[in-house]
Scaffold this motif. Sequence first.
Motif, mmCIF file in Angstrom:
data_model
loop_
_atom_site.group_PDB
_atom_site.id
_atom_site.type_symbol
_atom_site.label_atom_id
_atom_site.label_comp_id
_atom_site.label_asym_id
_atom_site.label_seq_id
_atom_site.Cartn_x
_atom_site.Cartn_y
_atom_site.Cartn_z
ATOM 1 N N VAL A 1 19.979 42.159 63.578
ATOM 2 C CA VAL A 1 20.145 40.797 64.084
ATOM 3 C C VAL A 1 19.750 39.798 63.004
ATOM 4 O O VAL A 1 18.705 39.946 62.365
ATOM 5 C CB VAL A 1 19.289 40.576 65.350
ATOM 6 C CG1 VAL A 1 19.342 39.112 65.804
ATOM 7 C CG2 VAL A 1 19.752 41.502 66.473
ATOM 8 N N VAL A 2 20.606 38.806 62.794
ATOM 9 C CA VAL A 2 20.327 37.752 61.813
ATOM 10 C C VAL A 2 20.575 36.396 62.460
ATOM 11 O O VAL A 2 21.247 36.280 63.488
ATOM 12 C CB VAL A 2 21.216 37.892 60.553
ATOM 13 C CG1 VAL A 2 20.914 39.181 59.816
ATOM 14 C CG2 VAL A 2 22.706 37.810 60.918
ATOM 15 N N GLY A 3 20.023 35.372 61.830
ATOM 16 C CA GLY A 3 20.296 34.012 62.269
ATOM 17 C C GLY A 3 21.490 33.463 61.516
ATOM 18 O O GLY A 3 21.626 33.676 60.307
ATOM 19 N N VAL A 4 22.366 32.777 62.234
ATOM 20 C CA VAL A 4 23.510 32.126 61.601
ATOM 21 C C VAL A 4 23.466 30.641 61.943
ATOM 22 O O VAL A 4 22.895 30.241 62.964
ATOM 23 C CB VAL A 4 24.844 32.750 62.074
ATOM 24 C CG1 VAL A 4 24.958 34.189 61.591
ATOM 25 C CG2 VAL A 4 24.995 32.689 63.593
ATOM 26 N N ALA B 1 24.325 39.571 66.273
ATOM 27 C CA ALA B 1 23.972 40.991 66.253
ATOM 28 C C ALA B 1 25.099 41.793 65.596
ATOM 29 O O ALA B 1 26.257 41.683 66.005
ATOM 30 C CB ALA B 1 23.732 41.499 67.672
ATOM 31 N N TRP B 2 24.732 42.558 64.595
ATOM 32 C CA TRP B 2 25.657 43.520 63.990
ATOM 33 C C TRP B 2 25.399 44.862 64.667
ATOM 34 O O TRP B 2 24.261 45.342 64.695
ATOM 35 C CB TRP B 2 25.423 43.624 62.487
ATOM 36 C CG TRP B 2 25.988 42.476 61.695
ATOM 37 C CD1 TRP B 2 25.787 41.155 61.916
ATOM 38 C CD2 TRP B 2 26.842 42.574 60.549
ATOM 39 N NE1 TRP B 2 26.455 40.403 60.983
ATOM 40 C CE2 TRP B 2 27.112 41.252 60.123
ATOM 41 C CE3 TRP B 2 27.388 43.637 59.833
ATOM 42 C CZ2 TRP B 2 27.917 40.975 59.022
ATOM 43 C CZ3 TRP B 2 28.184 43.365 58.725
ATOM 44 C CH2 TRP B 2 28.451 42.041 58.329
ATOM 45 N N ILE B 3 26.474 45.454 65.187
ATOM 46 C CA ILE B 3 26.346 46.649 66.020
ATOM 47 C C ILE B 3 27.131 47.809 65.426
ATOM 48 O O ILE B 3 28.271 47.646 64.975
ATOM 49 C CB ILE B 3 26.888 46.371 67.448
ATOM 50 C CG1 ILE B 3 26.120 45.230 68.112
ATOM 51 C CG2 ILE B 3 26.831 47.624 68.304
ATOM 52 C CD1 ILE B 3 24.684 45.520 68.391
ATOM 53 N N GLN B 4 26.492 48.981 65.422
ATOM 54 C CA GLN B 4 27.206 50.236 65.172
ATOM 55 C C GLN B 4 27.127 51.060 66.454
ATOM 56 O O GLN B 4 26.024 51.333 66.955
ATOM 57 C CB GLN B 4 26.565 51.016 64.010
ATOM 58 C CG GLN B 4 26.578 50.286 62.673
ATOM 59 C CD GLN B 4 27.965 50.217 62.059
ATOM 60 O OE1 GLN B 4 28.913 50.838 62.553
ATOM 61 N NE2 GLN B 4 28.093 49.465 60.986
ATOM 62 N N VAL B 5 28.292 51.404 67.022
ATOM 63 C CA VAL B 5 28.277 52.149 68.288
ATOM 64 C C VAL B 5 28.216 53.646 68.016
ATOM 65 O O VAL B 5 28.553 54.128 66.924
ATOM 66 C CB VAL B 5 29.523 51.817 69.146
ATOM 67 C CG1 VAL B 5 29.547 50.340 69.505
ATOM 68 C CG2 VAL B 5 30.808 52.238 68.438
ATOM 69 N N VAL C 1 29.006 41.301 65.865
ATOM 70 C CA VAL C 1 29.924 41.878 64.884
ATOM 71 C C VAL C 1 29.865 43.388 65.075
ATOM 72 O O VAL C 1 28.808 44.004 64.878
ATOM 73 C CB VAL C 1 29.516 41.498 63.443
ATOM 74 C CG1 VAL C 1 30.396 42.228 62.427
ATOM 75 C CG2 VAL C 1 29.603 39.990 63.252
ATOM 76 N N CYS C 2 30.963 43.984 65.480
ATOM 77 C CA CYS C 2 30.980 45.414 65.806
ATOM 78 C C CYS C 2 31.857 46.170 64.825
ATOM 79 O O CYS C 2 33.010 45.794 64.590
ATOM 80 C CB CYS C 2 31.503 45.612 67.233
ATOM 81 S SG CYS C 2 31.432 47.312 67.815
#
Length: 544
Positions: A461-464, A475-479, A509-510
Motif C-alpha cells: 500500500v502506498v499513498g498517491v 493497494a497493489w495486489i497479487q492474487v 492495482v492488480c
Amino acid sequence: MPARASYANGPSSTPLLGETIGACLRRIAAEHPDREALVVRHQSVRWTYAELEARVARLASGLLRRGIAAGDRVGIWAPNGAEWVLAQYATATVGAILVNVNPAYRTHELAYALRQSGVRLLLSAARFKTSDYRAMVDEVAGGLPALEEAIVLGDPAWEALAGTDVDAAAVAERLASLDPDDPINIQYTSGTTGFPKGATLTHHNILNNGLSVGALCGYGAEDRICVPVPFYHCFGMVMGNLAALAHGACIVVPAPAFEPAATLEAVAAERCTSLYGVPTMFIAMLGDPGFATHDLSSLRTGIMAGSPCPTEVMRRVVDEMHMAEVSICYGMTETSPVSTQTRRDDPLERRVGTIGRVGPHLEVKVVDPEGRTVPRGEVGELCTRGYSVMRGYWEDPEKTAEAIDAAGWMHTGDLATMDEQGYLNVVGRAKDMVIRGGENVYPREVEEFLYTHPDIADAQVVGVPDERYGEELCAWIQVREGAAPLDADGVRAFCADRLAHFKVPRYVVCGEPFPMTVTGKVQKNLMRERSVELLGLSAAAATA
C-alpha cells in the motif's frame, strides 16, 4: 566559524502546571464558576464551569462506586458530545486511564484496541452514521476477557452512572492520591508493524500541552473555541478541551462530526473567537454555499494542523474568516501532540512554508542517521524532547525503545530542516506514513489486514496524490494462483465493515509486478510513481 546546529529550545516565563487534570478543573471552576465551559449545540447543552464540575463529580462518584481503581482502563467510543467531555474529566478525576476509540473503527480495530489495553469498562454510543456500535460491541465482547461491562450512552445504565449521588469525600480522597505523572490516556496510532500502538500519556503531558498551545494562541477566559475536530484525537481533547480548561475558556461543539454548515453556524451564533480544523475542513467551509451569509467577525485566531496548508487557502482564512492570528501546529500523538507552532505575529509565508518554532519548555533537533545533529539548513530526522513526550507505548517496551532514545528524545520519523531563525520545515517522511485529510495511516497496518483476504497472496500500500485529501491509498495486489482478479470495488467491500473508512484503499492495482531492488525489497517510491501513471493522477501530483 562552525555552522549553527539544528537545535532549539523554548524558554518560557510561564511555569508548567504541576497538577492533575481533576485538580485543574476544580481550580478553574472555583475561579470562573459562572463562565460557560461547554456548549454542545446538537445536544442543547450549555454548562458553566460550576455545572460542568458538578456533573463530573457525579460521574466520578459513579465510577468509584463501580469499583474503578486508579490505573484501570475505561474506553470511550463515541462521536463528539457532552458525554465525551464528562468521561474525559471524570476518568482523570479518579485516575482511570481513558482509552480513546476512533469512531470510525470497525470490529477488527475495536477488538484489538480493547484487548491490547485491557479495557474494563466501555462507554459507547449506540450508533453513529452507518455504524451500529451496540451490535459491534456484542460481536467482539466474547473475546475480551478484561471487559466487564459496556454501557451505551443514553441508556438507563448510563443515566444511572452519570447521575450518581456525589460522594464528595471519596472523590476528594481519590483525587488527592493521584500524581501528575500518572498515565491518564491511551491513544492508538496506526502502526508500522501491522497493529496500532497505544501511546500512553500523563496528566502532565497533555494538560501542559493544552496550556502551552493555548498560550501561544493568546487564550483568556473570554475566548470561545469552536472544535469541529474529533475528541478521540489529541487535536480535540488536548488542543481543544484542555487548552480551554487551562485558560478558563469555553468549548463550542457544532455537531457530532465535522459539518461545514453547522460549524459556520456555531461560530456565528456563539461568537467564537477561535476555530480549529485540518486544511480540508477550512476548504469545505470556504466552499460552503452559505458561507457568505455567516457573520464570522468574532474570530481572531484558530489552529490549522494535520497537513500543509495551501497558500491561497491560508490567505482566504485570514481575509474572509477574520482569523488574522491563525496558527499552524505540528506534532504527533506521542508528543501530546504539539511540538512546534507558528506565532500570532508570524507573516503568512511562515505559516504556509513552515511548521513554526519549538514550543515553550520543549527542545527540538534535526539529526543524521547516526544521531548527530546536522547544521542548520540540512535535512535530517526531527526529534523532540521535554514534558510532552509520552510515557511509552502501552505494554510494548520494545517499540517504546525504538521511538524514544536513551537521552529521552522522541524520534518522529519525519525528515525536516531548521533555518537560522529556528523555523522548521518538514520535507518528507522517513516512515511510509500516508496523511489522508489529516488522518495518519501507516500502510503496513492496511497491508497486514489485506493479507487476511483468502485470494490475496501479497499486498503493498502506498499513498498517491489527491486534490481533495492530499493523499489517498492505493493497494497493489497479487492474487493467489487460480483466484479471479480483484478490483477496487472488491477490495473496498472486503475492508468496509472492518477498517475505518480512511484506511480503505481508494485505488487498487492488480497483477502489476512489484518494483523490487536486487535484494528483493519493494521499492515503494517507484510504486508511487507508477501508480500516478497507471491511475492518471498527474494533475493531482502537480498540485501536491
